[in-house]
Design a protein around this motif. Structure first.
Motif, short mmCIF file in Angstrom:
data_model
loop_
_atom_site.label_atom_id
_atom_site.label_comp_id
_atom_site.label_asym_id
_atom_site.label_seq_id
_atom_site.Cartn_x
_atom_site.Cartn_y
_atom_site.Cartn_z
N UNK A 20 0.84 -1.19 0.00
CA UNK A 20 0.00 0.00 0.00
C UNK A 20 0.88 1.25 0.00
N UNK A 21 0.52 2.20 -0.85
CA UNK A 21 1.26 3.45 -0.97
C UNK A 21 0.37 4.59 -0.47
N UNK A 22 0.89 5.35 0.48
CA UNK A 22 0.17 6.49 1.03
C UNK A 22 0.95 7.77 0.71
N UNK A 23 0.22 8.80 0.31
CA UNK A 23 0.85 10.07 -0.07
C UNK A 23 0.26 11.22 0.75
N UNK A 24 1.10 12.09 1.26
CA UNK A 24 0.66 13.30 1.95
C UNK A 24 1.34 14.50 1.32
N UNK A 25 0.57 15.53 1.03
CA UNK A 25 1.11 16.72 0.35
C UNK A 25 1.87 17.61 1.31
N UNK A 26 3.03 18.07 0.87
CA UNK A 26 3.83 18.97 1.68
C UNK A 26 3.14 20.30 1.89
N UNK A 27 3.25 20.83 3.10
CA UNK A 27 2.68 22.13 3.41
C UNK A 27 1.20 22.11 3.70
N UNK A 28 0.57 20.94 3.68
CA UNK A 28 -0.86 20.85 3.96
C UNK A 28 -1.10 20.00 5.21
N UNK A 29 -2.02 20.43 6.08
CA UNK A 29 -2.26 19.69 7.32
C UNK A 29 -2.88 18.32 7.07
N UNK A 30 -2.52 17.39 7.94
CA UNK A 30 -3.08 16.04 7.94
C UNK A 30 -3.67 15.80 9.32
N UNK A 31 -4.98 15.56 9.38
CA UNK A 31 -5.64 15.32 10.66
C UNK A 31 -6.52 14.10 10.55
N UNK A 32 -6.28 13.10 11.39
CA UNK A 32 -7.08 11.89 11.34
C UNK A 32 -7.17 11.25 12.72
N UNK A 33 -8.18 10.41 12.88
CA UNK A 33 -8.34 9.54 14.04
C UNK A 33 -8.62 8.16 13.50
N UNK A 34 -7.83 7.16 13.90
CA UNK A 34 -7.98 5.82 13.35
C UNK A 34 -8.20 4.80 14.46
N UNK A 35 -9.12 3.89 14.21
CA UNK A 35 -9.37 2.75 15.10
C UNK A 35 -8.94 1.50 14.34
#
Length: 337
Positions: free
Chosen positions: A126-141
């Protein structure tokens, strides 16, 4: 572009356990553990300043059957994370941002939208990508099959069928107010120690009970038959709703996008999504309002207008009916003026 590859163990094979993977993930992504904020099974990390800013929290429960992750960070550079885990598990998440995307194996890249998402491990890369300079907010169960099976031990369907049915239900209903509100309660919990874990597990049980309730109320009695093309066209109408929450598409306009008569579109939508197009749009709007109330400085009237309600009083009534408290009460709860 920064690459994080954390799937390989010492012997060069995929990580067998999701817990093994998650325990090494923060430091692999350049987070440093904040020891004074850690406790029994609670691990708190802060991102190293040269790579970005923000925090990552992992709460581990006994017997390794349940984990909760809470992320709130902004990377300086766009990154790709590659994972491959052999253990079966289910992940139910709430994303408050839409700056992430992923792909499984050789499939196409998918954007992660705001709202609830569900994933069953396929044991593929699995490949996950997050953009630079942009916030990432999550809650995972993160749920093990054993945990899930224990919860559903009185159900008459086998575990694999239940897992797939639960995933499909969640993916079709990412903006359900009840589910989103439970995730906010998990994220905002201020308890500590044993009390924290008791509270969080009670919220996970509430989350699962809401999923079961929704699965049991699915509109299976509706006689209309849907093929792949019908489902694809129904999803197109949902995309139209998401793209402009302040718009007021008519049933006729949505039906035209779906290539159906208005009557068949209404039946088909209820069959697939378990609710009417109007109710589905309302859920999208209220979920976005929940996020804006918590994460923006907009006034309540402005937020109401942004999600399609020009009468802020009417918006407040709908919000309170969905979440049990009004917009201003919700902001006060989070110390927001």
């Amino acid at each position: 572009m920064i690459y994080y590859q954390v799937e390989k163990g010492g012997g060069g094979t995929m990580v067998p356990s999701v817990i093994d993977y998650l325990l090494q993930l923060p430091e692999a992504m350049h987070f440093a553990r904040v020891q004074e904020l850690c406790g029994d099974g609670v691990f708190f990390y802060r991102m190293l300043s040269e790579y970005g800013n923000g925090t990552f929290q992992l709460i581990e429960f006994e017997d390794d059957l349940l984990l909760i992750l809470i992320g709130d960070y902004t990377p300086k550079d766009t990154f790709e994370k590659i994972t491959e885990i052999s253990e079966d598990y289910m992940e139910i998440s709430q994303f408050e941002t839409d700056s992430s995307s992923f792909k499984i194996g050789g499939r196409k890249k998918n954007q992660v939208d705001k709202g609830i998402y569900c994933y069953l491990n396929t044991q593929k890369k699995t490949y996950t990508y997050c953009e630079g300079g942009k916030p990432v907010r999550f809650t995972k169960v993160i749920l093990s099959p054993k945990y899930f099976n224990t919860y559903f031990r009185l159900h008459d369907r086998n575990n694999a069928e239940l897992l797939n049915s639960a995933r499909d239900y969640i993916l079709k209903n990412p903006s359900l107010p009840e589910l989103n509100f439970v995730f906010q309660q998990i994220r905002d919990c201020q308890a500590e120690g044993h009390t924290l874990k008791i509270y969080l597990e009670s919220k996970v049980m509430e989350l699962l009970s809401l999923v079961v309730k929704g699965m049991e109320q699915e509109q299976k009695h509706i006689s209309v038959k849907l093929d792949y093309k019908d489902i694809r066209n129904l999803r197109k109408t949902v995309t139209v709703m998401k793209n402009d929450l302040a718009a007021y598409p008519t049933g006729e306009e949505l039906a035209q996008i779906a290539g159906m008569s208005t009557a068949r579109y209404q039946l088909a939508f209820r069959k697939y999504y378990g609710t009417t197009p109007y109710e589905y749009l309302k859920e999208l709007r209220l979920n976005q309002a929940l996020i804006l109330l918590k994460n923006s400085d907009y006034g309540i009237a402005t937020i109401a207008a942004k999600v399609g309600y020009h009468n802020s009083g009417h918006f407040a009534k709908l919000f309170k009916k969905a979440y049990g408290l009004g917009p201003r009460e919700y902001r006060n709860l989070h110390g927001i003026k």
